[in-house]
Design a protein around this motif. Structure first.
Motif, PDB file in Angstrom:
ATOM      1  N   THR A   1      -5.557  -5.142  21.483  1.00  0.00           N
ATOM      2  CA  THR A   1      -4.978  -3.878  21.018  1.00  0.00           C
ATOM      3  C   THR A   1      -5.330  -2.701  21.911  1.00  0.00           C
ATOM      4  OG1 THR A   1      -4.959  -4.591  18.702  1.00  0.00           O
ATOM      5  CG2 THR A   1      -4.944  -2.215  19.101  1.00  0.00           C
ATOM      6  N   TYR A   2      -6.544  -2.704  22.452  1.00  0.00           N
ATOM      7  CA  TYR A   2      -7.086  -1.486  23.063  1.00  0.00           C
ATOM      8  C   TYR A   2      -6.950  -1.488  24.586  1.00  0.00           C
ATOM      9  CZ  TYR A   2      -8.828  -1.284  18.355  1.00  0.00           C
ATOM     10  OH  TYR A   2      -8.894  -1.273  16.987  1.00  0.00           O
ATOM     11  N   ASP A   3      -6.531  -0.331  25.112  1.00  0.00           N
ATOM     12  CA  ASP A   3      -6.313  -0.172  26.548  1.00  0.00           C
ATOM     13  C   ASP A   3      -7.453   0.575  27.233  1.00  0.00           C
ATOM     14  OD1 ASP A   3      -3.609  -1.346  26.583  1.00  0.00           O
ATOM     15  OD2 ASP A   3      -3.110   0.380  25.339  1.00  0.00           O
ATOM     16  N   THR A   4      -8.225   1.299  26.486  1.00  0.00           N
ATOM     17  CA  THR A   4      -9.425   1.984  26.983  1.00  0.00           C
ATOM     18  C   THR A   4     -10.347   2.243  25.797  1.00  0.00           C
ATOM     19  OG1 THR A   4      -8.371   3.062  28.894  1.00  0.00           O
ATOM     20  CG2 THR A   4     -10.314   4.130  28.011  1.00  0.00           C
ATOM     21  N   VAL A   5     -11.660   2.175  26.057  1.00  0.00           N
ATOM     22  CA  VAL A   5     -12.654   2.439  25.015  1.00  0.00           C
ATOM     23  C   VAL A   5     -13.569   3.567  25.479  1.00  0.00           C
ATOM     24  CG1 VAL A   5     -14.585   1.492  23.690  1.00  0.00           C
ATOM     25  CG2 VAL A   5     -12.599   0.058  24.191  1.00  0.00           C
ATOM     26  N   ILE A   6     -13.741   4.565  24.622  1.00  0.00           N
ATOM     27  CA  ILE A   6     -14.664   5.670  24.882  1.00  0.00           C
ATOM     28  C   ILE A   6     -15.867   5.477  23.959  1.00  0.00           C
ATOM     29  CG2 ILE A   6     -14.991   8.166  24.909  1.00  0.00           C
ATOM     30  CD1 ILE A   6     -11.986   8.492  25.189  1.00  0.00           C
ATOM     31  N   LEU A   7     -17.039   5.277  24.543  1.00  0.00           N
ATOM     32  CA  LEU A   7     -18.247   4.987  23.773  1.00  0.00           C
ATOM     33  C   LEU A   7     -19.299   6.072  23.957  1.00  0.00           C
ATOM     34  CD1 LEU A   7     -18.879   1.202  24.601  1.00  0.00           C
ATOM     35  CD2 LEU A   7     -18.011   2.124  22.452  1.00  0.00           C
TER      36      LEU A   7
ATOM     37  N   LEU B   1     -11.844  -8.735  26.287  1.00  0.00           N
ATOM     38  CA  LEU B   1     -12.366  -7.369  26.306  1.00  0.00           C
ATOM     39  C   LEU B   1     -13.086  -7.010  27.602  1.00  0.00           C
ATOM     40  CD1 LEU B   1     -13.744  -7.212  22.656  1.00  0.00           C
ATOM     41  CD2 LEU B   1     -11.705  -6.040  23.529  1.00  0.00           C
ATOM     42  N   LYS B   2     -13.515  -8.003  28.362  1.00  0.00           N
ATOM     43  CA  LYS B   2     -14.269  -7.711  29.589  1.00  0.00           C
ATOM     44  C   LYS B   2     -13.450  -6.941  30.613  1.00  0.00           C
ATOM     45  CE  LYS B   2     -13.307 -12.206  31.782  1.00  0.00           C
ATOM     46  NZ  LYS B   2     -13.930 -13.462  32.264  1.00  0.00           N
ATOM     47  N   MET B   3     -12.109  -6.978  30.488  1.00  0.00           N
ATOM     48  CA  MET B   3     -11.256  -6.272  31.441  1.00  0.00           C
ATOM     49  C   MET B   3     -10.898  -4.858  30.988  1.00  0.00           C
ATOM     50  SD  MET B   3     -11.076  -8.447  33.804  1.00  0.00           S
ATOM     51  CE  MET B   3      -9.947  -7.512  34.822  1.00  0.00           C
ATOM     52  N   VAL B   4     -11.190  -4.515  29.728  1.00  0.00           N
ATOM     53  CA  VAL B   4     -10.819  -3.202  29.188  1.00  0.00           C
ATOM     54  C   VAL B   4     -11.774  -2.143  29.733  1.00  0.00           C
ATOM     55  CG1 VAL B   4     -10.539  -1.824  27.097  1.00  0.00           C
ATOM     56  CG2 VAL B   4      -9.898  -4.248  27.092  1.00  0.00           C
ATOM     57  N   PRO B   5     -11.261  -1.067  30.330  1.00  0.00           N
ATOM     58  CA  PRO B   5     -12.148  -0.040  30.892  1.00  0.00           C
ATOM     59  C   PRO B   5     -12.945   0.683  29.810  1.00  0.00           C
ATOM     60  CG  PRO B   5      -9.855   0.684  30.980  1.00  0.00           C
ATOM     61  CD  PRO B   5      -9.842  -0.755  30.561  1.00  0.00           C
ATOM     62  N   VAL B   6     -14.188   0.994  30.135  1.00  0.00           N
ATOM     63  CA  VAL B   6     -15.087   1.674  29.207  1.00  0.00           C
ATOM     64  C   VAL B   6     -15.535   2.997  29.810  1.00  0.00           C
ATOM     65  CG1 VAL B   6     -17.326   1.579  28.042  1.00  0.00           C
ATOM     66  CG2 VAL B   6     -15.900  -0.468  28.169  1.00  0.00           C
ATOM     67  N   ILE B   7     -15.409   4.057  29.019  1.00  0.00           N
ATOM     68  CA  ILE B   7     -15.865   5.391  29.397  1.00  0.00           C
ATOM     69  C   ILE B   7     -17.081   5.719  28.543  1.00  0.00           C
ATOM     70  CG2 ILE B   7     -15.281   7.834  29.544  1.00  0.00           C
ATOM     71  CD1 ILE B   7     -12.315   6.998  29.649  1.00  0.00           C
ATOM     72  N   PHE B   8     -18.202   5.981  29.176  1.00  0.00           N
ATOM     73  CA  PHE B   8     -19.407   6.395  28.457  1.00  0.00           C
ATOM     74  C   PHE B   8     -19.426   7.913  28.367  1.00  0.00           C
ATOM     75  CE2 PHE B   8     -23.228   3.256  28.507  1.00  0.00           C
ATOM     76  CZ  PHE B   8     -22.568   2.471  27.557  1.00  0.00           C
ATOM     77  N   GLN B   9     -19.600   8.439  27.161  1.00  0.00           N
ATOM     78  CA  GLN B   9     -19.865   9.864  27.005  1.00  0.00           C
ATOM     79  C   GLN B   9     -21.340   9.995  26.627  1.00  0.00           C
ATOM     80  OE1 GLN B   9     -18.447  11.765  23.569  1.00  0.00           O
ATOM     81  NE2 GLN B   9     -17.801   9.913  22.515  1.00  0.00           N
ATOM     82  N   THR B  10     -22.044  10.826  27.389  1.00  0.00           N
ATOM     83  CA  THR B  10     -23.485  10.870  27.227  1.00  0.00           C
ATOM     84  C   THR B  10     -24.065  12.200  27.670  1.00  0.00           C
ATOM     85  OG1 THR B  10     -25.560   9.790  27.870  1.00  0.00           O
ATOM     86  CG2 THR B  10     -23.828   9.888  29.520  1.00  0.00           C
ATOM     87  N   SER B  11     -25.206  12.535  27.103  1.00  0.00           N
ATOM     88  CA  SER B  11     -25.974  13.694  27.572  1.00  0.00           C
ATOM     89  C   SER B  11     -27.130  13.228  28.435  1.00  0.00           C
ATOM     90  CB  SER B  11     -26.513  14.493  26.380  1.00  0.00           C
ATOM     91  OG  SER B  11     -27.286  13.651  25.534  1.00  0.00           O
ATOM     92  N   MET B  12     -27.242  11.884  28.609  1.00  0.00           N
ATOM     93  CA  MET B  12     -28.293  11.297  29.444  1.00  0.00           C
ATOM     94  C   MET B  12     -27.780  11.197  30.875  1.00  0.00           C
ATOM     95  SD  MET B  12     -29.336   8.219  26.832  1.00  0.00           S
ATOM     96  CE  MET B  12     -30.517   7.509  27.980  1.00  0.00           C
ATOM     97  N   ASP B  13     -28.185  12.136  31.710  1.00  0.00           N
ATOM     98  CA  ASP B  13     -27.645  12.169  33.066  1.00  0.00           C
ATOM     99  C   ASP B  13     -28.683  11.801  34.127  1.00  0.00           C
ATOM    100  OD1 ASP B  13     -29.197  14.384  32.790  1.00  0.00           O
ATOM    101  OD2 ASP B  13     -27.678  15.828  33.454  1.00  0.00           O
ATOM    102  N   GLY B  14     -29.789  11.167  33.710  1.00  0.00           N
ATOM    103  CA  GLY B  14     -30.785  10.735  34.677  1.00  0.00           C
ATOM    104  C   GLY B  14     -30.268   9.588  35.515  1.00  0.00           C
ATOM    105  N   GLU B  15     -30.751   9.504  36.767  1.00  0.00           N
ATOM    106  CA  GLU B  15     -30.275   8.471  37.689  1.00  0.00           C
ATOM    107  C   GLU B  15     -30.478   7.074  37.126  1.00  0.00           C
ATOM    108  OE1 GLU B  15     -31.149   6.912  42.254  1.00  0.00           O
ATOM    109  OE2 GLU B  15     -31.751   8.926  41.617  1.00  0.00           O
TER     110      GLU B  15
END
Length: 295
Positions: free
Chosen positions: A48-54, A76-90
């Motif tokens: 169902t899903y074309d992109t996931v924002i986590l 699901l391994k091919m579905v792109p994942v976008i991480f939204q985070t406030s953790m910006d450490g390397e």
């Protein structure tokens, strides 16, 4: 059919904000209030899903664990994942990349960045999906080919050629992804001389395709082509790709980069190296690359 996005965050205000900022872009948006809810939805309907924002940090099943489960799922391994985070450490960013994150959004983020990142993720995924479907329809007569020399000019021809050549490889779906990224790179950054910074700006302004077509029509680019030499032996398959550009600093794009973590592009070469090919070798000044698959 509208592209479908799954957005998972334990913060109701964030879910509402993302929905508001994306609602006029023609997407179907499904909401998950925590990681377990997101995984239940994904597992129930993986196609169902074309992109996931986590959200990276969620109680119980966090974003990293949801991502891990997706990468171990055949669909699901091919579905792109976008991480939204406030953790910006390397360290945190590299951990996400190594786990399979495709894109990053850092909180708080601009509406334009969110929209550009989602559009980039969807465009890449839908292109890969289209190529995989085309591979399954491609004739197997090309499996008889030992060597071949091909030339193309634009993105449409690049996609067609990547699909055609990937179909004769042991793992065509994975090969198609990397080959497409390399051929696209040869056109846009090679022959058309679009710089990394220019592409970032064009994607954010939603003018990338317009600029690609404009430069393609310029007299100086009218005769430029990209050549692909295909060779197959008992031990390996080789693709030698050469464009007519001045080259670029390819070394900085072979590995994950914290500096580029929040950009909506710039992962193609690294993706090709780690996912599609056993060996990837650029020749200075960067207008020729050899991609090898071991058999």
């Amino acid at each position: 059919m509208k592209p479908t996005l799954l957005v998972a965050d334990d913060n109701t205000a964030t879910l509402q904000l993302i929905t508001l900022q994306l609602k006029n872009m023609g997407y179907q948006i499904v909401i998950a209030e925590n990681g377990m809810n997101a995984w239940t939805l994904l597992k129930k309907s993986p196609k169902t899903y074309d992109t996931v924002i986590l959200d990276r940090m969620m109680p119980g099943l966090d974003g990293l664990e949801v991502l891990s489960r997706m990468k171990n799922h055949e669909i699901l391994k091919m579905v792109p994942v976008i991480f939204q985070t406030s953790m910006d450490g390397e360290e945190n960013i590299l951990e996400g990349f190594q786990a399979g994150v495709d894109y990053y959004l850092t909180k708080p983020y601009k509406k334009e960045i969110l929209q550009a990142t989602v559009k980039a993720a969807l465009s890449t995924y839908l292109t890969h999906k289209s190529m995989q479907e085309a591979i399954r329809r491609t004739t197997h007569a090309l499996t008889l080919m030992k060597t071949g020399l091909f030339e193309f000019r634009d993105m449409e021809e690049a996609q067609m050629l990547a699909t055609l050549l990937a179909a004769v490889c042991p793992k065509p779906d994975k090969t198609a992804i990397g080959l497409w990224e390399l051929l696209l790179n040869a056109v846009e950054h090679g022959n058309l001389e679009i710089t990394y910074k220019e592409k970032s700006r064009l994607i954010e302004d939603d003018k990338w395709l317009i600029e690609m077509k404009r430069r393609m029509a310029l007299p100086k680019n009218a005769s430029k082509t990209v050549s692909v030499r295909f060779e197959r032996s008992d031990n390996e398959i080789r693709f030698l790709i050469r464009d007519q550009g001045a080259g670029f600093n390819w070394k900085s794009f072979m590995e994950y980069s914290v500096e580029r973590a929040f950009d909506p592009h710039g992962r193609g070469i690294q993706l090709a190296r780690t996912t599609s090919f056993d060996r990837l070798e650029y020749t200075d000044p960067g207008n020729q690359v050899l991609a090898v698959i071991h058999r």
